[in-house]
Design a protein around this motif. Structure first.
Motif, PDB file in Angstrom:
ATOM      1  N   SER A   1       0.736  -1.094   0.095  1.00 36.38           N
ATOM      2  CA  SER A   1      -0.151   0.069  -0.182  1.00 36.38           C
ATOM      3  C   SER A   1       0.791   1.481   0.002  1.00 36.38           C
ATOM      4  O   SER A   1       1.924   1.372   0.329  1.00 36.38           O
ATOM      5  CB  SER A   1      -0.732  -0.070   1.222  1.00 36.38           C
ATOM      6  N   VAL A   2       0.052   2.338  -0.232  1.00 40.86           N
ATOM      7  CA  VAL A   2       0.779   3.716  -0.488  1.00 40.86           C
ATOM      8  C   VAL A   2       1.434   4.065   0.900  1.00 40.86           C
ATOM      9  O   VAL A   2       2.225   4.678   1.372  1.00 40.86           O
ATOM     10  CB  VAL A   2       0.399   4.814  -1.284  1.00 40.86           C
TER      11      VAL A   2
ATOM     12  N   LEU B   1      -1.276  -1.305  -7.685  1.00 43.53           N
ATOM     13  CA  LEU B   1      -2.239  -1.556  -6.737  1.00 43.53           C
ATOM     14  C   LEU B   1      -3.635  -1.419  -7.123  1.00 43.53           C
ATOM     15  O   LEU B   1      -4.454  -2.064  -6.925  1.00 43.53           O
ATOM     16  CB  LEU B   1      -1.931  -1.330  -5.369  1.00 43.53           C
ATOM     17  N   SER B   2      -3.860  -0.125  -7.623  1.00 40.34           N
ATOM     18  CA  SER B   2      -5.310   0.298  -8.328  1.00 40.34           C
ATOM     19  C   SER B   2      -5.459  -0.739  -9.435  1.00 40.34           C
ATOM     20  O   SER B   2      -6.670  -1.168  -9.373  1.00 40.34           O
ATOM     21  CB  SER B   2      -4.995   1.655  -8.737  1.00 40.34           C
ATOM     22  N   PHE B   3      -4.847  -1.091 -10.130  1.00 39.06           N
ATOM     23  CA  PHE B   3      -5.342  -1.915 -11.142  1.00 39.06           C
ATOM     24  C   PHE B   3      -5.511  -3.258 -10.901  1.00 39.06           C
ATOM     25  O   PHE B   3      -6.241  -4.110 -11.476  1.00 39.06           O
ATOM     26  CB  PHE B   3      -4.099  -2.105 -12.301  1.00 39.06           C
ATOM     27  N   GLU B   4      -4.814  -3.561  -9.715  1.00 33.43           N
ATOM     28  CA  GLU B   4      -5.137  -4.969  -8.971  1.00 33.43           C
ATOM     29  C   GLU B   4      -6.400  -5.096  -8.286  1.00 33.43           C
ATOM     30  O   GLU B   4      -6.749  -6.185  -7.758  1.00 33.43           O
ATOM     31  CB  GLU B   4      -3.915  -5.541  -8.249  1.00 33.43           C
TER      32      GLU B   4
ATOM     33  N   PHE C   1      -7.814   7.150  -3.117  1.00 36.35           N
ATOM     34  CA  PHE C   1      -8.462   7.728  -2.072  1.00 36.35           C
ATOM     35  C   PHE C   1      -7.689   8.205  -0.918  1.00 36.35           C
ATOM     36  O   PHE C   1      -7.871   9.110  -0.162  1.00 36.35           O
ATOM     37  CB  PHE C   1      -9.476   6.503  -1.436  1.00 36.35           C
ATOM     38  N   TYR C   2      -6.382   7.817  -0.882  1.00 36.30           N
ATOM     39  CA  TYR C   2      -5.483   8.099  -0.093  1.00 36.30           C
ATOM     40  C   TYR C   2      -4.494   9.533  -0.307  1.00 36.30           C
ATOM     41  O   TYR C   2      -4.231   9.646  -1.303  1.00 36.30           O
ATOM     42  CB  TYR C   2      -4.183   7.089   0.200  1.00 36.30           C
ATOM     43  N   PHE C   3      -4.445  10.463   0.713  1.00 29.73           N
ATOM     44  CA  PHE C   3      -3.973  11.658   0.176  1.00 29.73           C
ATOM     45  C   PHE C   3      -2.437  11.607  -0.019  1.00 29.73           C
ATOM     46  O   PHE C   3      -1.917  12.470  -0.547  1.00 29.73           O
ATOM     47  CB  PHE C   3      -4.298  12.736   1.540  1.00 29.73           C
ATOM     48  N   GLN C   4      -1.847  10.347   0.673  1.00 29.62           N
ATOM     49  CA  GLN C   4      -0.278  10.152   0.437  1.00 29.62           C
ATOM     50  C   GLN C   4      -0.173  10.104  -1.250  1.00 29.62           C
ATOM     51  O   GLN C   4       0.871  10.398  -1.566  1.00 29.62           O
ATOM     52  CB  GLN C   4      -0.045   9.055   1.093  1.00 29.62           C
TER      53      GLN C   4
END
Length: 241
Positions: A28-29, A95-98, A104-107
């Motif tokens: 994750s980010v 991770l978004s494609f998976e 949605f995370y500000f990071q």
């Protein structure tokens, strides 16, 4: 010496790659953000930004056009932060494609803003370096310094060398020293750039100005000497041998 400097940079890079540690798996980010805000990496980021500001505000206006390390140093330091940001963005996209959406995370957006800003600064000063110095010298020096600072930033942020054997760390340091040696050889043995002559920046080039001035003087001389006359020269056949 230029070939020797390039060879040292290539050999040093190969040694570093052969003894590079394996990267940790990130899911994750937010994990990358936790690594980015650790005190060691924040200290590196603050030091890099401080050195870049000193180079931009003090050294670049005074020595940027004569010392190749000023512009390339700015690009390399900013580039190390660029790689860290782009790596975080790449993991977020993966991770978004998976299926695990990271937008949605500000990071994610902070990494995106930092990455775009660093890329703009990096390209600006890289173009300034290419405008003032030979590309054959800029490319290897920039490659060596950019690689060195990126490895340093990655080692601090991701702690890649924790758990590595002493021999691997020493070999990587030897590769790093080899890259720096090649960089110094390239910088110290580069040919000086030709200095531009201020007199050449005139509305008319020296050749045209001389031609016009010569015609004016010859015209005045003809008027003083009287009417023009022709001089006929008879050449013998022996002159053509």
């Amino acid at each position: 010496m230029g070939m020797l400097g390039c060879l040292l940079c290539i050999v040093g890079s190969i040694i570093i790659v052969l003894h590079a540690p394996e990267e940790m798996s990130l899911t994750s980010v937010q994990q990358i953000w936790e690594l980015a805000i650790q005190p060691a990496f924040l200290s590196y980021t603050a030091s890099a930004i401080a050195v870049v500001l000193i180079l931009v505000l003090y050294f670049a206006p005074r020595y940027g056009q004569t010392n190749i390390l000023v512009y390339i140093g700015i690009c390399s330091l900013v580039g190390s932060l660029t790689v860290m940001s782009v790596k975080a963005i790449g993991i977020a996209i993966k991770l978004s494609f998976e299926g695990a959406n990271q937008t949605f995370y500000f990071q994610t957006w902070i990494f995106a803003v930092v990455g775009i800003t660093c890329i703009v600064v990096q390209l600006n000063y890289l173009n300034m370096a290419l405008d003032n110095f030979n590309t054959a010298v800029v490319s290897p020096i920039y490659y060596a310094l950019f690689t060195a600072f990126t490895i340093l930033a990655s080692a601090i942020m991701f702690k890649d060398y924790y758990g590595q054997s002493i021999s691997s760390i020493i070999s990587a340091l030897c590769g790093f020293i080899t890259v720096l040696s090649g960089t110094l050889v390239l910088h110290n043995t580069r040919e000086p750039d030709p200095q531009s002559n201020a007199d050449s920046y005139t509305p008319l080039s020296p050749g045209v100005s001389w031609y016009i001035q010569g015609n004016n003087e010859s015209r005045k001389q003809k008027e003083e000497d009287g009417p023009p006359f022709n001089l006929i020269t008879i050449m013998k056949p022996d002159h053509f041998k």
